[in-house]
Design a protein around this motif. Structure first.
Motif, short mmCIF file in Angstrom:
data_model
loop_
_atom_site.label_atom_id
_atom_site.label_comp_id
_atom_site.label_asym_id
_atom_site.label_seq_id
_atom_site.Cartn_x
_atom_site.Cartn_y
_atom_site.Cartn_z
N ALA A 73 11.70 115.84 50.94
CA ALA A 73 12.13 116.72 52.02
C ALA A 73 11.24 117.93 52.24
N GLY A 74 10.27 118.17 51.37
CA GLY A 74 9.35 119.29 51.54
C GLY A 74 9.37 120.30 50.41
N ARG A 75 10.39 120.28 49.59
CA ARG A 75 10.48 121.28 48.51
C ARG A 75 9.46 121.03 47.40
N ARG A 76 9.42 119.79 46.91
CA ARG A 76 8.48 119.49 45.82
C ARG A 76 7.03 119.56 46.26
N SER A 77 6.76 119.16 47.49
CA SER A 77 5.37 119.27 47.96
C SER A 77 4.97 120.73 48.08
N ALA A 78 5.91 121.59 48.45
CA ALA A 78 5.62 123.04 48.48
C ALA A 78 5.35 123.55 47.08
#
Length: 111
Positions: A73-78
């Motif tokens: 969802a974008g959290r881990r990539s951030a």
């Protein structure tokens, strides 16, 4: 009123933007989800480098392509981008909404 004006150092691409880059062979996706998540479906051509073992120094050389991180969802990539910044790796881009946004958009999924 006081507020934090700190700007994110992370660039976000939309699903449409990433799809266009991939279609023109201008991007390389590194998926930071865990292997079981990756195996169940991922962006075609993506490379799996789980966040639990992520090292910016081990990122593949994308050549002339833009290296884009992705997760669910974008959290881990951030979080992976924060690790890249700490290592001064120069990687600053991830997929907004991650693989969930990709799948929801109806684009091709590789298993």
């Amino acid at each position: 009123m006081l507020f934090d004006r700190k700007q994110s150092r992370h660039r976000e691409l939309t699903v449409t933007q990433l799809a266009a880059l991939l279609n023109s062979d201008q991007a390389l996706v590194v998926d930071v989800r865990e292997p079981d998540e990756f195996i169940s479906g991922h962006i075609p051509g993506a490379i799996n480098m789980p966040l639990s073992q992520f090292r910016a120094s081990q990122l593949p050389d994308p050549g002339e392509k833009l290296l884009v991180l992705s997760c669910a969802a974008g959290r881990r990539s951030a979080m992976a981008l924060d690790k890249c910044a700490a290592a001064r790796a120069g990687i600053d881009t991830h997929l907004a909404g991650g693989f969930n946004a990709w799948r929801t958009s109806g684009l091709a999924v590789e298993t």
